[in-house]
Write an enzyme that holds these catalytic residues in place. Structure first.
Site, PDB file in Angstrom:
ATOM      1  N   HIS A 642       0.814  -1.221   0.000  1.00 54.93           N
ATOM      2  CA  HIS A 642       0.000   0.000   0.000  1.00 54.93           C
ATOM      3  C   HIS A 642       0.851   1.276   0.000  1.00 54.93           C
ATOM      4  CE1 HIS A 642       0.182   0.021   4.555  1.00 54.93           C
ATOM      5  NE2 HIS A 642       0.149   1.327   4.340  1.00 54.93           N
ATOM      6  N   ASP A 690      -0.565  -7.482   1.313  1.00 53.10           N
ATOM      7  CA  ASP A 690       0.028  -6.149   1.434  1.00 53.10           C
ATOM      8  C   ASP A 690       1.547  -6.268   1.571  1.00 53.10           C
ATOM      9  OD1 ASP A 690       0.328  -3.453   1.683  1.00 53.10           O
ATOM     10  OD2 ASP A 690      -0.516  -3.300   3.702  1.00 53.10           O
ATOM     11  N   GLY A 784       2.715   5.915   9.136  1.00 48.46           N
ATOM     12  CA  GLY A 784       4.134   6.238   8.928  1.00 48.46           C
ATOM     13  C   GLY A 784       5.031   5.042   9.224  1.00 48.46           C
ATOM     14  N   SER A 786       4.057   2.021   8.460  1.00 50.25           N
ATOM     15  CA  SER A 786       3.692   1.037   7.441  1.00 50.25           C
ATOM     16  C   SER A 786       4.895   0.597   6.619  1.00 50.25           C
ATOM     17  CB  SER A 786       2.677   1.647   6.472  1.00 50.25           C
ATOM     18  OG  SER A 786       1.416   1.541   7.019  1.00 50.25           O
ATOM     19  N   GLY A 787       4.928  -0.693   6.316  1.00 48.17           N
ATOM     20  CA  GLY A 787       6.023  -1.232   5.505  1.00 48.17           C
ATOM     21  C   GLY A 787       7.225  -1.611   6.343  1.00 48.17           C
TER      22      GLY A 787
HETATM   23  C1  4AZ Z   1      -1.142   3.251   8.786  1.00 52.23           C
HETATM   24  O1  4AZ Z   1      -2.061   4.008   8.461  1.00 52.23           O
HETATM   25  C2  4AZ Z   1      -1.326   2.380   9.985  1.00 52.23           C
HETATM   26  N1  4AZ Z   1      -2.229   0.566  14.545  1.00 52.23           N
HETATM   27  C3  4AZ Z   1      -0.349   1.464  10.313  1.00 52.23           C
HETATM   28  C4  4AZ Z   1      -0.521   0.666  11.431  1.00 52.23           C
HETATM   29  C5  4AZ Z   1      -1.641   0.789  12.195  1.00 52.23           C
HETATM   30  C6  4AZ Z   1      -2.615   1.696  11.888  1.00 52.23           C
HETATM   31  C7  4AZ Z   1      -2.456   2.509  10.778  1.00 52.23           C
HETATM   32  C8  4AZ Z   1      -1.801  -0.105  13.391  1.00 52.23           C
HETATM   33  O2  4AZ Z   1      -0.114   3.211   8.124  1.00 52.23           O
END
Ligand code: 4AZ
Length: 838
Positions: A642, A690, A784, A786-787
């Site tokens: 994503h 993902d 932030g 993520s990944g």
């Molecule tokens: C995000 O939006 C995100 N609490 C990543 C992890 C989590 C929530 C949102 C887990 O990248």
């Protein structure tokens, strides 16, 4: 001293030759008193003083020099003025100007003649002039008349709708400030409105200054000036090929020496036919279509809305794709090097995808239904209807798909196929396992429509009849995926149904250590002593049949020990379990547990220490921290799909990977990105699959391995439970409301949560997802992060494994809503398929 003197004297001779004004007396004094370097400086200084005196005396030379300076200044001023004028009148006007559009529409009620295929025929010229004149008068009387420059008709073709299909370029000359007034929609609306005014009697054909134009066929797309210049009539690199006879294969081979950077091949075939292009092999440098690419269009001009398929990496297994009508454009962009395309194309008569299928009563597969032109990729538009007839009302139809699944349509559009089955609408999705769709009706009608904007994968389904009152054979369990599995497989800890529906509502398997029945496979050789006798952890290196709970060695043999990989012990006979284990072993002096830092950061995290998570990467988009990633090798990173899946985010040139970093802005290495490999089944609706690989342009230098190090990839069988130490790390927000990102890398300890507990929180959690958190929710990943990695240590003092990739969650740090991660163990084969030599 003698030597020094000689040296000084040599230096003096050299200088004497260079500076004719230096006197012998000067030199002799210097040699006796100071060293050679100082001598030179003194002599130069004295020399300059004497020259200045001489110049003062010689006035004519002075005048000549002044004149030369004066001329130079005048020439310089003239050049500056001319350059400014050139910039104002040519370059600036140029950069302000050309806005290019590629468009097409169908002129109805005009008979197509073969001469129209040749742009140099008088028939083409006369027809093109007429259409050009019409378009010009439409725009000359519109709100953008002052910006309109010209229309160029590039091709005339015909499809089975009759009339002539016109492909054209439109050019506007637009000052910067007026750019919005020639937007794609505005330019297209002018054409459509003109036709619309004359529409009569529900017909889609209206009149454009007397020219009968089908309003539904009008399409206008912004295009690149370079596309215009390289496809325009007379361009050196446009080839036109025609397939007149159906089913005859015409070879198509392109080499990089063939004609330069951008070359086009326009394919056409007889009306009523479509074109199938087969790519047998294609050798290019993979670069996410930035440098080398083949783009196939469903039109004769490179129109964004008509992209059928893009090939951005080498092809070794043949792929074929089919146009929607009788035209196709191949746009090759090949950089220097040995680039080769081999393939062929052919005209095919349009398929009538409509069948009535009478099924026999007996069990077993009765036949196969396939997508149109199988195994070619799906066309952009298609429609198929299958009418099944069952011999009895007690039987229904079971459709078994290889890697495709039907789901009830929700409010969103279907992206990978639209299905109507007995008046109920479903959407199709690609997955990496098989499913069975059961239709409990005697004579169901199944309608399929292509719904993807570009060519999708093909599919096939075997059909059979089934007993609607008892879908599965005796002793079998019906999974939510429609598959039937033996009842004894329920609650065995293995995902037999492919969607874990056989593992739902299961109590934790009992640990029966002394009884007659064998111990549950989950407890055997999992690295934990579950029976007091220790019998669950003995003979773990003995060979066993391969399954999801055994470790597969390099030679293909399987052993009982699930977590054999890189644990420091040689478990496999071929020792392959301890190969390639230079990973997951940080060299930081202080380990996680010793951390003295107490400052509360990211949803309950604390500051990490230098070198503690050497695989952590910060991915910057347009200069801003956007996502995390983990180092897998000197060239490859792993992240979340994503982060890169939206069109805007898919351009590798906009990204930088910051490696070996603790504080934002102090990376030990900043790397450019060559390309992303986003999982082909990534589903942006539910975040399934993902996962994405990131390839760096250049390997990071091995001299940085103190700060940058890969994390170990788990084995597919590897299990991580509540007992393991797992940490999530990143520079993401510290709370849902937070507006400022932290500077220091944050770490938070989280526990693996069982799949059934996670489903109780979220409901839809696929087998490719894993939950981790703490009951209070106080430690979590957030936007932030993520990944980035969820790193778990195999055992105390052991190596760290990449157990999860930060993916999604309901908010951040909410009680009973843990973070959801991509389950990396499920993707080890996928990763290895894409990374050679890892
Ligand atoms: C995000 O939006 C995100 N609490 C990543 C992890 C989590 C929530 C949102 C887990 O990248």
């Amino acid at each position: 001293m003698e030597t020094a003197r000689e040296e000084s004297a040599r230096g003096s001779d050299d200088d004497a030759a260079q500076e004719d004004t230096t006197s012998v007396a000067d030199v002799s004094v210097e040699v006796a008193t100071v060293d050679a370097t100082l001598n030179k400086l003194c002599r130069r200084y004295n020399g300059r003083r004497r020259r200045a005196k001489k110049i003062k005396k010689k006035n004519p030379i002075l005048d000549l020099q002044n004149l030369a300076i004066l001329i130079t200044v005048v020439v310089f001023v003239i050049v500056v003025i001319m350059w400014s004028l050139l910039w104002v009148f040519i370059f600036r006007r140029e950069s302000n100007s050309g806005v290019y559009f590629a468009g097409m529409f169908r002129v109805a009620n005009v008979e197509f003649i073969p001469e129209y295929r040749h742009a140099d025929s008088s028939e083409f010229v006369s027809m093109a002039n007429r259409i050009q004149h019409v378009i010009t008068s439409v725009y000359r009387t519109s709100s953008v008349s002052r910006l309109y420059k010209q229309t160029v008709i590039s091709d005339l073709s015909n499809n089975n709708q009759g009339g002539v299909l016109v492909h054209f370029w439109m050019i506007f000359v637009v000052p910067h400030l007026k750019t919005p007034s020639v937007c794609e929609d505005c330019v297209s609306a002018i054409l459509k409105d003109s036709v619309h005014m004359s529409l009569q009697n529900r017909s889609s054909v209206g009149f454009l200054q007397g020219l009968p134009v089908d309003i539904d066929s009008i399409l206008v797309n912004v295009a690149l000036r370079s596309d215009y210049s390289s496809t325009a009539v007379g361009s050196q690199c446009v080839d036109k090929l025609y397939a007149g006879v159906p089913d005859v294969s015409i070879p198509l081979n392109v080499f990089s020496s063939w004609g330069g950077l951008s070359c086009y091949i326009k394919l056409t075939s007889a009306p009523g036919s479509v074109i199938r292009l087969t790519v047998k092999s294609f050798r290019i440098d993979p670069s996410d279509c930035v440098y080398d690419a083949l783009t196939v269009y469903d039109s004769l001009l490179p129109m964004r809305g008509m992209i059928l398929y893009r090939v951005c990496e080498s092809v070794s297994a043949p792929i074929s794709l089919v146009s929607t009508s009788n035209v196709m454009l191949l746009s090759f962009r090949l950089t220097q090097g040995n680039k080769i395309f081999r393939g062929h194309f052919q005209a095919l008569m349009e398929e009538q995808c409509m069948n009535t299928i009478a099924l026999p009563a007996g069990p077993g597969d009765a036949g196969v239904i396939t997508s149109p032109f199988f195994p070619s990729l799906l066309p952009r538009q298609c429609s198929c209807t299958w009418m099944f007839q069952m011999p009895s009302g007690a039987l229904g139809v079971a459709l078994r798909f290889q890697n495709y699944m039907l789901k009830l349509k929700d409010l969103q559009n279907c992206e990978h196929g639209w299905w109507k089955i007995n008046e109920i609408i479903y959407c199709g999705n690609y997955i990496d396992y098989s499913t069975v769709f059961r239709i409990p009706a005697q004579n169901p009608e199944v309608v399929f429509r292509c719904s993807s904007r570009s060519a999708d994968q093909s599919f096939n389904a075997t059909y059979s009849s089934y007993n609607t009152s008892q879908p599965c054979p005796e002793g079998h369990f019906l999974c939510s995926t429609g598959l039937c599995v033996e009842k004894f497989r329920r609650c065995d800890g293995l995902d037999d149904c492919q969607d874990e529906s056989d593992e739902m509502f299961c109590s934790k398997p009992p640990k029966i250590c002394g009884g007659l029945s064998p111990l549950h496979p989950l407890y055997i050789c999992n690295g934990e002593t579950d029976c007091s006798s220790g019998k669950d952890e003995i003979n773990c290196t003995q060979e066993t049949s391969c399954s999801g709970v055994s470790y597969q060695c390099g030679n293909g043999a399987c052993i009982l020990k699930k977590n054999a990989k890189c644990d420091g012990l040689h478990d496999c006979y071929d020792r392959s379990d301890e190969k390639d284990c230079a990973c997951g072993n940080p060299t930081a002096s202080k380990r996680v547990s010793d951390s003295a830092a107490t400052q509360q950061r990211i949803v309950g995290g604390i500051n990490a220490m230098e070198g503690e998570w050497p695989w952590q990467v910060s991915m910057h988009f347009s200069g801003q921290m956007y996502c995390g990633a983990s180092v897998l090798s000197d060239e490859w990173l792993l992240s979340a799909a994503h982060c890169f899946s939206k069109e805007r985010l898919a351009d590798p040139r906009m990204w930088m990977a910051h490696l070996g970093m603790l504080n934002q802005g102090s990376a030990k290495h900043v790397a450019e990105i060559r390309r992303f490999v986003v999982h082909e089944y990534y589903n942006a609706r539910n975040f399934d699959y993902d996962i994405a690989l990131v390839q760096l342009k250049k390997a990071w230098p091995s001299s940085l391995e103190k700060y940058i190090q890969p994390i170990c990839l788990p084995a597919p069988s590897q299990t991580f439970t509540e007992g393991h130490r797992c940490w999530v790390t990143g520079w993401g927000y510290r709370s849902e409301q937070d507006k400022i990102l932290p500077t220091v890398l944050q770490k938070a300890e989280v526990s693996i949560i069982s799949q059934s507990e996670c489903k109780r929180s979220y409901g839809a959690v696929s087998p490719r997802m894993l939950c981790a958190g703490v009951p209070s929710g106080e430690q979590d990943a957030c936007r932030g992060d993520s990944g980035g990695p969820l790193s778990c240590q195999a055992h105390s003092g052991g190596r760290w494994f990449l157990t999860g990739v930060v993916s999604w969650g309901s908010g951040c740090g909410r009680p009973n809503f843990p973070g959801v991660y991509t389950r990396v163990a499920k993707f080890v084969d996928w990763i290895q398929r894409h990374i050679q030599n890892l």
